[in-house]
Design a protein around this motif. Structure first.
Motif, mmCIF file in Angstrom:
data_model
loop_
_atom_site.group_PDB
_atom_site.id
_atom_site.type_symbol
_atom_site.label_atom_id
_atom_site.label_comp_id
_atom_site.label_asym_id
_atom_site.label_seq_id
_atom_site.Cartn_x
_atom_site.Cartn_y
_atom_site.Cartn_z
ATOM 1 N N SER A 62 31.221 38.746 -2.302
ATOM 2 C CA SER A 62 30.919 38.908 -3.721
ATOM 3 C C SER A 62 29.470 39.347 -3.920
ATOM 4 N N PHE A 63 28.550 38.796 -3.136
ATOM 5 C CA PHE A 63 27.142 39.180 -3.222
ATOM 6 C C PHE A 63 26.953 40.639 -2.806
ATOM 7 N N SER A 64 27.619 41.059 -1.733
ATOM 8 C CA SER A 64 27.536 42.460 -1.305
ATOM 9 C C SER A 64 28.111 43.392 -2.364
ATOM 10 N N ALA A 65 29.211 42.986 -2.981
ATOM 11 C CA ALA A 65 29.797 43.794 -4.060
ATOM 12 C C ALA A 65 28.833 43.881 -5.236
ATOM 13 N N PHE A 66 28.137 42.776 -5.536
ATOM 14 C CA PHE A 66 27.169 42.766 -6.630
ATOM 15 C C PHE A 66 26.028 43.746 -6.364
ATOM 16 N N ILE A 67 25.559 43.819 -5.137
ATOM 17 C CA ILE A 67 24.504 44.781 -4.791
ATOM 18 C C ILE A 67 24.992 46.201 -5.041
ATOM 19 N N ASN A 68 26.235 46.505 -4.629
ATOM 20 C CA ASN A 68 26.794 47.838 -4.870
ATOM 21 C C ASN A 68 26.977 48.112 -6.359
ATOM 22 N N LEU A 69 27.336 47.092 -7.124
ATOM 23 C CA LEU A 69 27.453 47.257 -8.575
ATOM 24 C C LEU A 69 26.094 47.582 -9.180
ATOM 25 N N MET A 70 25.042 46.915 -8.719
ATOM 26 C CA MET A 70 23.698 47.200 -9.235
ATOM 27 C C MET A 70 23.254 48.617 -8.873
ATOM 28 N N ILE A 71 23.577 49.075 -7.666
ATOM 29 C CA ILE A 71 23.270 50.460 -7.281
ATOM 30 C C ILE A 71 24.017 51.421 -8.197
ATOM 31 N N PHE A 72 25.279 51.119 -8.507
ATOM 32 C CA PHE A 72 26.071 51.967 -9.404
ATOM 33 C C PHE A 72 25.445 52.011 -10.796
ATOM 34 N N ILE A 73 25.094 50.857 -11.353
ATOM 35 C CA ILE A 73 24.541 50.815 -12.710
ATOM 36 C C ILE A 73 23.210 51.554 -12.780
ATOM 37 N N VAL A 74 22.331 51.316 -11.817
ATOM 38 C CA VAL A 74 21.046 52.012 -11.797
ATOM 39 C C VAL A 74 21.262 53.515 -11.602
ATOM 40 N N GLY A 75 22.201 53.884 -10.725
ATOM 41 C CA GLY A 75 22.507 55.303 -10.514
ATOM 42 C C GLY A 75 23.024 55.970 -11.776
ATOM 43 N N VAL A 76 23.899 55.291 -12.505
ATOM 44 C CA VAL A 76 24.423 55.852 -13.755
ATOM 45 C C VAL A 76 23.296 56.015 -14.768
ATOM 46 N N LEU A 77 22.444 55.006 -14.893
ATOM 47 C CA LEU A 77 21.352 55.084 -15.869
ATOM 48 C C LEU A 77 20.346 56.181 -15.532
ATOM 49 N N LEU A 78 20.083 56.381 -14.251
ATOM 50 C CA LEU A 78 19.071 57.360 -13.860
ATOM 51 C C LEU A 78 19.618 58.770 -13.638
ATOM 52 N N PHE A 79 20.831 58.880 -13.103
ATOM 53 C CA PHE A 79 21.295 60.173 -12.614
ATOM 54 C C PHE A 79 22.484 60.767 -13.351
ATOM 55 N N LEU A 89 26.554 61.750 -5.679
ATOM 56 C CA LEU A 89 27.199 61.000 -4.605
ATOM 57 C C LEU A 89 26.748 59.542 -4.599
ATOM 58 N N VAL A 90 25.502 59.274 -4.984
ATOM 59 C CA VAL A 90 25.045 57.889 -5.083
ATOM 60 C C VAL A 90 25.891 57.146 -6.113
ATOM 61 N N ILE A 91 26.126 57.778 -7.259
ATOM 62 C CA ILE A 91 26.915 57.139 -8.317
ATOM 63 C C ILE A 91 28.345 56.893 -7.852
ATOM 64 N N ASP A 92 28.998 57.935 -7.364
ATOM 65 C CA ASP A 92 30.418 57.819 -7.036
ATOM 66 C C ASP A 92 30.671 57.015 -5.763
ATOM 67 N N SER A 93 29.787 57.129 -4.783
ATOM 68 C CA SER A 93 29.960 56.342 -3.560
ATOM 69 C C SER A 93 29.735 54.858 -3.817
ATOM 70 N N SER A 94 28.744 54.535 -4.634
ATOM 71 C CA SER A 94 28.528 53.123 -4.944
ATOM 72 C C SER A 94 29.678 52.566 -5.780
ATOM 73 N N ALA A 95 30.292 53.411 -6.616
ATOM 74 C CA ALA A 95 31.458 52.970 -7.381
ATOM 75 C C ALA A 95 32.619 52.635 -6.447
ATOM 76 N N LEU A 96 32.889 53.508 -5.492
ATOM 77 C CA LEU A 96 33.977 53.247 -4.543
ATOM 78 C C LEU A 96 33.684 52.031 -3.674
ATOM 79 N N SER A 97 32.446 51.885 -3.229
ATOM 80 C CA SER A 97 32.119 50.740 -2.374
ATOM 81 C C SER A 97 32.212 49.435 -3.163
ATOM 82 N N PHE A 98 31.756 49.443 -4.429
ATOM 83 C CA PHE A 98 31.877 48.233 -5.238
ATOM 84 C C PHE A 98 33.342 47.865 -5.457
ATOM 85 N N ALA A 99 34.167 48.857 -5.824
ATOM 86 C CA ALA A 99 35.582 48.571 -6.091
ATOM 87 C C ALA A 99 36.275 48.027 -4.841
#
Length: 180
Positions: A62-79, A89-99
């Motif tokens: 769950s903690f690892s998934a949370f890190i990937n979710l944070m990468i996704f959220i920051v990626g969406v906000l910035l990119f 690819l940062v946005i979409d790859s982090s989305a797949l890894s979180f899911a």
């Protein structure tokens, strides 16, 4: 091939999905070792009823998934809306890894505690020892955003091959007098 803005438009949707899957595997490989750093408020192993439960693995995933979710959220906000292949690819790859880690975590919760889990649109209902809980399934939300991005990318017009793909020269009269 470079990861600049022009390469993003030249990569086919099929190749882009493969790059996203490879990036997701990379994110999982990078964040899964951080599972051991997950904070636990309770002992890692505790007894309940006639069984012993190990909380370390589900909480770590769950903690690892949370890190990937944070990468996704920051990626969406910035990119979001960027033409760069690497940023998208940062946005979409982090989305797949979180899911993937999110649903692996749900599987581990089911495997360890054997609750009754019902997946509803955008929610998960969990029943355990007569108690029900309804929670927002962020994995479904992220997958909806990912599918939206992939459909939008697939519908984007692609440049034609050959001479038509070169930007035409603007031959209209220019202000300021005689044309050279």
């Amino acid at each position: 091939m470079t990861l600049g803005s022009k390469a993003y438009h030249e990569v086919s949707t099929k190749e882009y999905v493969l790059y996203s899957l490879a990036g997701a595997v990379g994110f999982v490989i990078l964040t899964l070792p951080l599972a051991g750093l997950a904070p636990l408020d309770e002992p890692k192993v505790y007894a309940y009823g006639n069984a012993y439960y190990n909380l370390g693995i589900p909480v770590g995933i769950s903690f690892s998934a949370f890190i990937n979710l944070m990468i996704f959220i920051v990626g969406v906000l910035l990119f979001w809306g960027s033409g760069s292949l690497a940023k998208n690819l940062v946005i979409d790859s982090s989305a797949l890894s979180f899911a993937s880690l999110n649903y692996l975590n749900y599987y581990l919760i089911w495997y360890v505690w054997h609750p009754q889990m019902t997946f509803l649109p955008l929610f998960v209902e969990t029943r355990y020892n007569g108690v029900s809980a309804l929670q927002l399934d962020l994995g479904q939300v992220v997958l909806i955003i990912l599918v939206y991005r992939l459909i939008k990318r697939a519908r984007r017009p692609r440049p034609q091959s050959g001479l038509d793909s070169v930007n035409p020269v603007n031959e209209s009269p220019q202000p300021g007098g005689v044309q050279k």
